[in-house]
Structure formats: C-alpha cells, structure tokens
Motif scaffolding. Structure first.
Motif, mmCIF file in Angstrom:
data_model
loop_
_atom_site.group_PDB
_atom_site.id
_atom_site.type_symbol
_atom_site.label_atom_id
_atom_site.label_comp_id
_atom_site.label_asym_id
_atom_site.label_seq_id
_atom_site.Cartn_x
_atom_site.Cartn_y
_atom_site.Cartn_z
ATOM 1 N N ARG A 31 0.858 -1.177 0.000
ATOM 2 C CA ARG A 31 0.000 0.000 0.000
ATOM 3 C C ARG A 31 0.894 1.226 0.000
ATOM 4 O O ARG A 31 2.082 1.144 0.268
ATOM 5 C CB ARG A 31 -0.920 -0.003 1.218
ATOM 6 N N PHE A 32 0.286 2.366 -0.276
ATOM 7 C CA PHE A 32 0.989 3.634 -0.280
ATOM 8 C C PHE A 32 0.200 4.616 0.559
ATOM 9 O O PHE A 32 -1.027 4.605 0.546
ATOM 10 C CB PHE A 32 1.133 4.147 -1.724
ATOM 11 N N ARG A 33 0.914 5.465 1.317
ATOM 12 C CA ARG A 33 0.262 6.452 2.181
ATOM 13 C C ARG A 33 0.748 7.838 1.791
ATOM 14 O O ARG A 33 1.950 8.088 1.688
ATOM 15 C CB ARG A 33 0.591 6.190 3.641
ATOM 16 N N LEU A 34 -0.221 8.752 1.614
ATOM 17 C CA LEU A 34 0.133 10.139 1.303
ATOM 18 C C LEU A 34 0.777 10.795 2.514
ATOM 19 O O LEU A 34 0.291 10.667 3.637
ATOM 20 C CB LEU A 34 -1.114 10.943 0.928
ATOM 21 N N LEU A 35 1.844 11.518 2.276
ATOM 22 C CA LEU A 35 2.530 12.238 3.346
ATOM 23 C C LEU A 35 2.101 13.692 3.415
ATOM 24 O O LEU A 35 2.430 14.388 4.377
ATOM 25 C CB LEU A 35 4.050 12.146 3.143
ATOM 26 N N GLN A 36 1.400 14.146 2.390
ATOM 27 C CA GLN A 36 0.854 15.505 2.386
ATOM 28 C C GLN A 36 -0.396 15.533 1.519
ATOM 29 O O GLN A 36 -0.605 14.667 0.689
ATOM 30 C CB GLN A 36 1.878 16.505 1.894
ATOM 31 N N THR A 37 -1.220 16.529 1.739
ATOM 32 C CA THR A 37 -2.433 16.697 0.942
ATOM 33 C C THR A 37 -2.046 17.140 -0.466
ATOM 34 O O THR A 37 -1.170 17.990 -0.632
ATOM 35 C CB THR A 37 -3.353 17.748 1.615
ATOM 36 N N VAL A 38 -2.712 16.529 -1.466
ATOM 37 C CA VAL A 38 -2.443 16.864 -2.868
ATOM 38 C C VAL A 38 -3.764 17.174 -3.581
ATOM 39 O O VAL A 38 -4.815 16.672 -3.204
ATOM 40 C CB VAL A 38 -1.691 15.735 -3.602
ATOM 41 N N THR A 39 -3.687 18.028 -4.596
ATOM 42 C CA THR A 39 -4.864 18.412 -5.372
ATOM 43 C C THR A 39 -4.559 18.257 -6.851
ATOM 44 O O THR A 39 -3.486 18.648 -7.311
ATOM 45 C CB THR A 39 -5.273 19.867 -5.066
ATOM 46 N N PHE A 40 -5.523 17.697 -7.582
ATOM 47 C CA PHE A 40 -5.414 17.494 -9.018
ATOM 48 C C PHE A 40 -6.656 18.058 -9.695
ATOM 49 O O PHE A 40 -7.751 17.979 -9.147
ATOM 50 C CB PHE A 40 -5.320 16.007 -9.352
ATOM 51 N N GLN A 41 -6.486 18.575 -10.883
ATOM 52 C CA GLN A 41 -7.625 19.003 -11.696
ATOM 53 C C GLN A 41 -8.123 17.805 -12.487
ATOM 54 O O GLN A 41 -7.348 17.144 -13.153
ATOM 55 C CB GLN A 41 -7.235 20.127 -12.654
ATOM 56 N N THR A 42 -9.420 17.515 -12.392
ATOM 57 C CA THR A 42 -10.015 16.416 -13.151
ATOM 58 C C THR A 42 -11.030 16.970 -14.139
ATOM 59 O O THR A 42 -11.343 18.164 -14.126
ATOM 60 C CB THR A 42 -10.738 15.409 -12.229
ATOM 61 N N GLY A 43 -11.565 16.104 -14.951
ATOM 62 C CA GLY A 43 -12.626 16.463 -15.888
ATOM 63 C C GLY A 43 -13.996 16.077 -15.358
ATOM 64 O O GLY A 43 -14.951 15.991 -16.126
ATOM 65 N N ILE A 44 -14.097 15.847 -14.059
ATOM 66 C CA ILE A 44 -15.375 15.459 -13.446
ATOM 67 C C ILE A 44 -15.922 16.670 -12.708
ATOM 68 O O ILE A 44 -15.443 17.033 -11.634
ATOM 69 C CB ILE A 44 -15.191 14.245 -12.514
ATOM 70 N N TYR A 45 -16.913 17.309 -13.324
ATOM 71 C CA TYR A 45 -17.457 18.584 -12.835
ATOM 72 C C TYR A 45 -18.869 18.417 -12.284
ATOM 73 O O TYR A 45 -19.570 17.468 -12.605
ATOM 74 C CB TYR A 45 -17.512 19.601 -13.975
ATOM 75 N N THR A 63 -9.110 16.815 -4.228
ATOM 76 C CA THR A 63 -8.125 16.946 -3.154
ATOM 77 C C THR A 63 -8.126 15.652 -2.360
ATOM 78 O O THR A 63 -9.179 15.182 -1.926
ATOM 79 C CB THR A 63 -8.472 18.133 -2.234
ATOM 80 N N ILE A 64 -6.941 15.088 -2.202
ATOM 81 C CA ILE A 64 -6.782 13.857 -1.432
ATOM 82 C C ILE A 64 -5.885 14.206 -0.253
ATOM 83 O O ILE A 64 -4.772 14.706 -0.429
ATOM 84 C CB ILE A 64 -6.192 12.737 -2.300
ATOM 85 N N ARG A 65 -6.403 13.970 0.936
ATOM 86 C CA ARG A 65 -5.737 14.453 2.145
ATOM 87 C C ARG A 65 -4.645 13.506 2.660
ATOM 88 O O ARG A 65 -4.667 12.308 2.416
ATOM 89 C CB ARG A 65 -6.788 14.702 3.217
ATOM 90 N N LYS A 66 -3.747 14.132 3.397
ATOM 91 C CA LYS A 66 -2.636 13.437 4.044
ATOM 92 C C LYS A 66 -3.139 12.191 4.774
ATOM 93 O O LYS A 66 -4.202 12.210 5.389
ATOM 94 C CB LYS A 66 -1.962 14.397 5.034
ATOM 95 N N ASN A 67 -2.358 11.122 4.690
ATOM 96 C CA ASN A 67 -2.579 9.833 5.344
ATOM 97 C C ASN A 67 -3.563 8.913 4.630
ATOM 98 O O ASN A 67 -3.795 7.798 5.081
ATOM 99 C CB ASN A 67 -2.979 9.976 6.824
#
Length: 156
Positions: A31-45, A63-67
């Motif tokens: 598994r992988f765990r986020l170490l910081q919050t990240v935000t991506f632009q998607t085409g889902i509006y 936005t996918i939050r830390k942890n």
C-alpha cells in the motif's frame, strides 16, 4: 491551493510505500500512504463531495488528504514514479463511486483520468492504453462493481 500540473508524485516527499511481509509485492499487495495533501484538476465537474480524506469540488478539483492510503496499480504491472499519481486519482475516484458519492456513470470518466495522467507523466501510449483497457475490463470486478451496468446510478 496548488493544483499539480503535470501530476507527479515523489516517493518520500509525497507518499511512502508500506511493505507487508518478507515477500511484499509478490504474495501481498503493498500500500501507499500520502505524506501531504495533494490536489489534481479532473474532468469530473458538477459535484460537491467532502469525505474524511477525499474532496471533489464542482470545478473538478480533486483533493486527497494526508494519510489516505491506496494500493497503487492493480494487476500484473509495476508501480513506478510515472504511474503513482494516476493510480492515486483513479483509486480515489473509484472510492467515491463505490461509496455512492459519485454516480456509476462516472466510472468511464475516472478511467479516462487514469489515461490522461499516465500520458501527462510521459507513460508510453501503448502502456497507457493497456491500463485503460484493463481497468475497463476488470476494475468493476476487482472493486465489486459490475461494469456491465455502468450507466445505472449507484443506489447504495
């Protein structure tokens, strides 16, 4: 809020791998765990969703939050620096679908986000297409969602 372009994740800075057992990756899925919050632009509006770890706003910012944890790419493939962001976004979108926050009809849009991010990260076209075909064929089965009824709304 910084939206990542191109959407690249760096091991150790953005995420860390959680290894299970002596034969990690062979008999068990790391598994992988986020170490910081990240935000991506998607085409889902057009959706306003905010869960403990995942937020999707009406302008398509995911936005996918830390942890938050995800399992990377599923199937007979390797996780690499160029594929981590694509698998992260795809897994987060599928979690929103699985839990009923997004309608089932958005599965194909989530799959296209996977392809778009793979290509933005310079993954070879044939490899990106093979991933797109694999998720179209198997992602519903793997997650317990029947892809043959993808246009039906999720009622759970």
């Amino acid at each position: 809020m910084t939206v990542r372009r191109p959407p690249v994740l760096e091991e150790g800075e953005d995420y860390r791998q959680i290894k299970y057992g002596l034969l990690h990756g062979l008999l068990t899925k790391d598994r992988f765990r986020l170490l910081q919050t990240v935000t991506f632009q998607t085409g889902i509006y057009g959706y306003s969703i905010d869960t403990t770890y995942i937020r999707l706003d009406i302008e398509g910012r995911l936005t996918i939050r830390k942890n938050w944890e995800w399992d990377g790419a599923s199937g007979p493939t390797l996780d690499s620096a160029r594929t981590m962001a694509a698998s992260l976004v795809h897994d987060a979108l599928y979690e929103l679908i699985r839990k009923g926050f997004l309608p089932r009809k958005t599965e194909s849009k989530a799959d296209l986000e996977l392809y778009r991010i793979l290509r933005a990260n310079q993954v070879n076209h044939l490899r990106a297409i093979s991933w797109l075909l694999a998720v179209d064929l198997f992602a519903g089965w793997w997650t317990g969602m029947d892809k043959t009824n993808k246009n039906k709304e999720n009622t759970s």
